[in-house]
Each structure stands twice: as C-alpha cells, then as structure tokens.
Design an enzyme around this catalytic site. Structure first.
Site, PDB file in Angstrom:
ATOM      1  N   LYS A 107      29.059  46.606  43.555  1.00  0.00           N
ATOM      2  CA  LYS A 107      27.677  46.618  44.036  1.00  0.00           C
ATOM      3  C   LYS A 107      27.658  46.658  45.562  1.00  0.00           C
ATOM      4  O   LYS A 107      26.999  47.475  46.172  1.00  0.00           O
ATOM      5  CB  LYS A 107      26.937  45.394  43.505  1.00  0.00           C
TER       6      LYS A 107
ATOM      7  N   LYS B  87      35.629  32.338  49.145  1.00  0.00           N
ATOM      8  CA  LYS B  87      35.974  33.664  49.702  1.00  0.00           C
ATOM      9  C   LYS B  87      36.195  33.548  51.206  1.00  0.00           C
ATOM     10  O   LYS B  87      37.157  34.108  51.755  1.00  0.00           O
ATOM     11  CB  LYS B  87      34.804  34.638  49.498  1.00  0.00           C
TER      12      LYS B  87
ATOM     13  N   GLU C   2      38.857  42.034  46.393  1.00  0.00           N
ATOM     14  CA  GLU C   2      39.704  42.408  45.256  1.00  0.00           C
ATOM     15  C   GLU C   2      39.580  43.902  44.957  1.00  0.00           C
ATOM     16  O   GLU C   2      40.567  44.620  44.784  1.00  0.00           O
ATOM     17  CB  GLU C   2      39.290  41.624  43.990  1.00  0.00           C
TER      18      GLU C   2
ATOM     19  N   GLU D  10      27.342  31.719  36.289  1.00  0.00           N
ATOM     20  CA  GLU D  10      27.028  32.144  37.659  1.00  0.00           C
ATOM     21  C   GLU D  10      25.505  32.099  37.848  1.00  0.00           C
ATOM     22  O   GLU D  10      25.021  31.916  38.950  1.00  0.00           O
ATOM     23  CB  GLU D  10      27.588  33.555  37.936  1.00  0.00           C
TER      24      GLU D  10
ATOM     25  N   HIS E 297      42.006  28.141  14.139  1.00  0.00           N
ATOM     26  CA  HIS E 297      43.385  27.628  14.135  1.00  0.00           C
ATOM     27  C   HIS E 297      43.792  27.090  15.496  1.00  0.00           C
ATOM     28  O   HIS E 297      44.972  26.905  15.768  1.00  0.00           O
ATOM     29  CB  HIS E 297      44.348  28.726  13.672  1.00  0.00           C
TER      30      HIS E 297
ATOM     31  N   GLY F 243      24.744  41.576  39.967  1.00  0.00           N
ATOM     32  CA  GLY F 243      26.056  42.023  39.491  1.00  0.00           C
ATOM     33  C   GLY F 243      26.254  41.731  38.017  1.00  0.00           C
ATOM     34  O   GLY F 243      26.685  42.598  37.237  1.00  0.00           O
ATOM     35  N   ARG F 244      25.948  40.520  37.592  1.00  0.00           N
ATOM     36  CA  ARG F 244      26.200  40.129  36.195  1.00  0.00           C
ATOM     37  C   ARG F 244      25.150  40.703  35.232  1.00  0.00           C
ATOM     38  O   ARG F 244      25.212  40.453  34.032  1.00  0.00           O
ATOM     39  CB  ARG F 244      26.296  38.617  36.079  1.00  0.00           C
TER      40      ARG F 244
HETATM   41  O1  F6P Z   1      31.971  36.832  43.573  1.00  0.00           O
HETATM   42  C1  F6P Z   1      30.801  36.957  42.853  1.00  0.00           C
HETATM   43  C2  F6P Z   1      30.270  38.343  42.806  1.00  0.00           C
HETATM   44  O2  F6P Z   1      29.414  38.538  43.867  1.00  0.00           O
HETATM   45  C3  F6P Z   1      29.591  38.604  41.480  1.00  0.00           C
HETATM   46  O3  F6P Z   1      28.304  38.137  41.439  1.00  0.00           O
HETATM   47  C4  F6P Z   1      29.726  40.068  41.354  1.00  0.00           C
HETATM   48  O4  F6P Z   1      29.503  40.482  40.034  1.00  0.00           O
HETATM   49  C5  F6P Z   1      31.149  40.236  41.805  1.00  0.00           C
HETATM   50  O5  F6P Z   1      31.292  39.328  42.884  1.00  0.00           O
HETATM   51  C6  F6P Z   1      31.538  41.619  42.236  1.00  0.00           C
HETATM   52  O6  F6P Z   1      30.734  42.077  43.273  1.00  0.00           O
HETATM   53  P1  F6P Z   1      30.663  43.591  43.671  1.00  0.00           P
HETATM   54  O7  F6P Z   1      30.122  44.353  42.506  1.00  0.00           O
HETATM   55  O8  F6P Z   1      29.750  43.649  44.851  1.00  0.00           O
HETATM   56  O9  F6P Z   1      32.049  44.048  44.015  1.00  0.00           O
END
Ligand code: F6P
Length: 555
Positions: free
Chosen positions: A209, A518, A215, A363, A394, A277-278
C-alpha cells in the site's frame, strides 16, 4: 461528522449485562431441554451462510441486553457513517471504504468529491485485463516464454489475504500456473520461495500500500537481483529495464514510489488511502489471486462480500449475523472473562484463515485508547487463533474441552468437499464432518461423572474423564467453499470486528502499535552491523543480545 464514542460501560445495557453476568451459570443441557425451539430461534441465514448460535452462552435476557447495547453505543449509526464515506478513521483522517471495493458497477458513491465506484471498476478492469494476458500466455517473459509462476511480494495485509484466498480456492486455480508468496524479511523466505524457479517464466507482483515497507522493498530488490542474474545466465545481452518491465508489476497507493523503484507505471495497479491494508485483499492487492482463479471467479468473490455487506447494512439487528456475533464476543470477553477466541475451519483449504483473521481482528481492535484519544473503558481485542480441524483436535482441543479457561470457538464447515474421496465404503468427507458435529456437541453438553461411571470407569479416574460442557461454540456452515462463500466469510469477520470496535469506541482502522518496533529496528540496525557507539546507546539487555549475535555470527 464523526460521532464521539459513547462509553459503553456507562450505558444501561452494560449495567444489565453486568447484573446478568453476576453468578451466571450456563446450563446448555437444561436450556436445550427446556427450549426445544432453541436451535431454530438461534440459527440465522446471512447470504449463503447458515449460522447456528444455539450452542453459545446466550439467554434471551443476555441477547436483549446485547442488542440494547448496540443501540445505545450507536453501531448502526457508525456503520452508516462508514458506508457513506465519512472519515471514521480519525487518527489518519480517512474514510473507511473497503465495502466500496465490492459495490456493483451501477452503484454510486461519491466520497470527498470523487466517484469511488467508477475508480474501483476502472482498476478492476485493468487488473482483469492483465490477469487474462498472463493466464492466456499473451504476457510473456523477456525471452518470450510463457509465465508459469507468479510471486507476490508483500507483507501483512499485502500478503495474508492473497495467500489465504489462494490456498482456499485451490480447486479454481488455472493448471500450469502457480502463485508463491514472499513476505518475511528473513532471507530464508526469499531463498526458499525462489528455489527451483526459472527466471524466464517467473513474474513478480510487488504489493505494498505504502511502497515504503522495509520487508517488501528488501525482498523486491532481492528478487530483482535474482531475476537479472538468472537472465544474464541465459541471455548475456539482455537489457535490465526491459527485463524488469516484463517480469515486475506493482500494486500500491504510492505510484510515484513504484516508478522510483524502476517498475513501469503502466504495469502498476493503484488503490486508495481509504482501503486499510488488512481490508485490501479485494482491491488490486488481490492481483495474484485474480491471475490464479481468473476475473470471473474473483468477481464472484467480490459479489459474495457485497452480499454480506448488504446483510450487515439492511438486516434487522435481531437477525443481523455479524452484529450478533460481534456482540456475543463482547459478552464473552468483557463479561465472562474470555481472553482468546478460536476459529476452527473444518476445511483444509482454509488453513491460513485463522492467520488472516489474526491481522484483521488484532491489528484492528488491539487498542488501549478510543477514537477521541481517551483511554478505553473495557477490555479490548481478543486473541484470535486456530488451526483446521481435525489437526487441532489432536493438539490443543484438550485445553478447550477440559482446561480452566473459557475459549469461545467458531467452527466452520461445508456440506460439499472440494475433493470427494472414499475410503472403501466410507465417504471421507462424512467422517470429517462427523468430527465437526461431535466437537461442538461435546463442548456444549459434556459428560457428567455419573455418565463416566456408567461406562465402568474406575472411580479414581472418573474426575479426569468428566467433561463440564457449557463451552461455547458457533457453527458456521455453507453448501461449499466457493469464491462467493469465501467472500462472505471474509466480510462476516470484517463486520464482526467493526461491531466490537464500535462498542469499545476504538478506531479499528489505524495501526500505530506497529510503528515503535519498526522505528527502533532502523535505529538499532547499525549496532547489529558493528557500530559500537550505536550499541552503547542501547539498554543493557539489548547490548548483551547484540554482543551475543556478533560473537556467534559466522562468515
Ligand atoms: O506493519 C503494519 C502494516 O502497516 C499493515 O497494516 C499492512 O498491512 C502492512 O504493514 C504492509 O503494509 P504495506 O502494504 O504498505 O506494505
């Protein structure tokens, strides 16, 4: 205008619920015996879902008080504010319009002067056209070979939804085309996901987003290097820019940053800041899924979500399933002391659904302040967790059946299996479903000491074999796990989460709690690489841990 949060704990309904919870002793055996109509009264339809709440810890008085609570805190008003595009995400000053992502093309919704439905469908058309090109083989890699693997690079909402749905809809995948997902910055994730892939037939979708997530950008660079190295091996004269244009597309709200990364904006699909995002798997973030299952099936998923949105928007409170399930969670968490909530799909295809729900629910509702900045007045945000049945049986069901904690559990199952197999005379899906039915029965009604004795059990071990029962479950069933039904399930949990958030008065759409870690990781990073002055600024424990790392890191 955003309504101020009502303090739920100051309402008459909350007081009533407190009185009802005082000395509350559920007795599902008696309730079922006294009210033969209980299963019918407490079973509901929501789009194609059949939801049975009769094995929950609801009494008519509790249900009435919960519905009063919804009225007194204004769940319906806030729902309408959300659907109408008001900026109910106050800490980010944004509208919350994931529901607009699945509005039909002929709907109208203008927000902040913009035709939202038109924008959504324009992007959908582009995503669909791209997916069709990949599926048909018209979109090829730089050496002219057909794409065989699509790798989505993203994390959190840019990963969990697409992976979960990709796995869930396995029967709808196009043969000869596979999706893989890289999310973790642990280099093992990229290394193992790329193993045995052919750069010439691999296409990457960088999904972010913000297009600023450490990452995702790190993994995207790793994949770019892997691609270019691999291509140079097979075609030493290849042009890097052309290769990237043929093997990288992006999904983001920050199209300027996509261009900076080197991805052609013509190969980028946008979305909007009003999609959290979620809550974004039904936006262009679902592009990998569209490639896998095709536009028609993806449109069915969207239609399923919309059907659940309409149910939530239009159903009377007493038949409104997301509202009732959200309120029930409040009853368990704030009055009966539940800390966690299990989601147990009796469907191997839904094995990533609990993980997906963890981000959606935790979240969203893991907050300690309300949307006006004041502290919350009740416990918020249950811990969601789960595994598919019967694997969970199990492993951890022992604790749900006989442990000391109250763990409400949602059981999900489908009348028709994705893969029907027989073991001799036995229909294996029926064996599977017998477990689904048996578990909620055992949890609800248990087994008394007398029943255990009647089986001839030695007296000393009778206590160990007693099941107290009265352990609450919800049973959710549907004819089959189709794209539409998956969409309905996702939207169901989105609206359950929303309902709980309104009762707690919190902004379920921001996520400030992920920021500090972060920020510190960035500050600490030089210390990890050996900068002694940065290391010296850290607390004693962190200094010692970094020292341990540096001492043991080889190479
Ligand atoms: O670290 C949380 C977050 O902001 C989430 O809410 C989001 O889904 C995820 O990181 C990834 O964010 P992006 O889509 O901006 O890479």
């Amino acid at each position: 205008m955003t309504l101020a949060p009502v303090d739920a704990t100051a309402t008459d309904a909350w007081r009533t619920l407190h009185e009802l919870s005082d000395g509350f002793t559920p007795d599902l055996r008696r309730w079922f015996a006294d009210e033969p109509e209980r299963p019918a009264t407490l079973s509901y339809s929501a789009a194609d879902l059949h939801v049975d709440l009769s094995k929950s810890l609801l009494t008519p008085e509790v249900l009435a008080a919960l519905l009063d609570l919804a009225g007194q805190v204004g769940v319906a008003e806030r729902r309408d504010a959300m659907l109408g595009g008001e900026h109910i995400n106050v800490t980010e000053d944004r509208a919350v319009l994931h529901t607009a992502l699945r509005l039909p093309e002929d709907a109208t919704l203008e927000v902040d002067g913009q035709d939202v439905v038109g924008d959504v469908h324009e992007v959908l058309r582009r995503v669909y056209a791209f997916a069709e090109r990949v599926r048909s083989g018209d979109w090829t890699g730089v050496t002219g070979r057909r794409i065989r693997t699509v790798v989505n690079i993203g994390i959190g909402g840019s990963d969990l939804g697409p992976v979960m749905a990709y796995e869930a809809l396995e029967p709808y995948h196009q043969d000869g085309l596979e999706c893989r997902f890289i999310s973790n910055i642990d280099p093992t994730d990229a290394a193992t996901t790329l193993k045995r892939l052919d750069p010439e037939t691999t296409l990457f979708i960088v999904s972010s987003k913000t297009f600023g997530t450490l990452e995702t950008l790190t993994n995207a660079r790793l994949c770019k290097a892997w691609l270019l190295d691999g291509l140079r091996g097979s075609d030493p004269g290849s042009d890097d820019d052309v290769a990237v244009a043929k093997h990288f597309v992006a999904v983001s709200t920050a199209l300027d940053k996509v261009a900076e990364f080197g991805i052609d904006p013509a190969n980028a699909f946008g979305f909007w800041d009003w999609v959290g995002g979620r809550y974004s798997m039904d936006s262009a973030i679902g592009t990998s899924l569209v490639v896998a299952i095709g536009p028609e099936r993806f449109a069915e998923l969207l239609a399923g979500m919309h059907a659940m949105d309409e149910h939530f928007r239009t159903s009377a409170p007493e038949r409104n399933v997301p509202l009732l399930m959200g309120l029930l969670n409040i009853w368990y968490a704030d009055f009966l002391g539940a800390q966690t909530h299990a989601v147990l799909p009796y469907s191997q295809l839904l094995h990533r659904f609990p993980a997906y729900l963890q981000q959606l629910t935790m979240e969203s509702n893991g907050k300690g302040v309300r949307w006006d900045g004041s502290p919350v007045t009740a416990g918020t945000g249950e811990v969601f967790w789960g595994e598919p049945g019967t694997n969970g049986q199990h492993a951890f069901y022992q604790l749900i059946h006989q442990g000391t904690r109250l763990i409400p559990a949602d059981f999900i199952a489908f009348a028709n299996p994705a893969h029907a197999l027989r073991d001799g005379e036995t229909d294996v899906h029926e064996l599977f479903l017998a477990n689904f039915f048996a578990q909620t029965q055992a949890l609800a009604f248990g087994k008394t000491a007398d029943e255990v004795r009647a089986e001839g059990t030695r007296e000393e071990i009778v206590p160990a074999r007693v099941f107290t029962g009265n352990r609450p479950t919800a049973s959710i069933m549907a004819p089959a796990l189709t794209p539409s039904v998956l969409g309905q399930l996702i939207a169901l949990y989105e609206h359950i989460t929303f309902t709980e958030g309104v009762v707690w008065g919190i902004d379920s759409f921001d996520q400030w709690g992920v920021e500090l870690g972060k920020q510190l990781a960035q500050q600490l990073s030089p210390a990890v690489s050996g900068d002694g002055s940065v290391a010296a600024e850290q607390d004693a424990s962190t200094q010692a841990l970094i020292a341990y790392y540096r001492e043991h890191r080889e190479g």
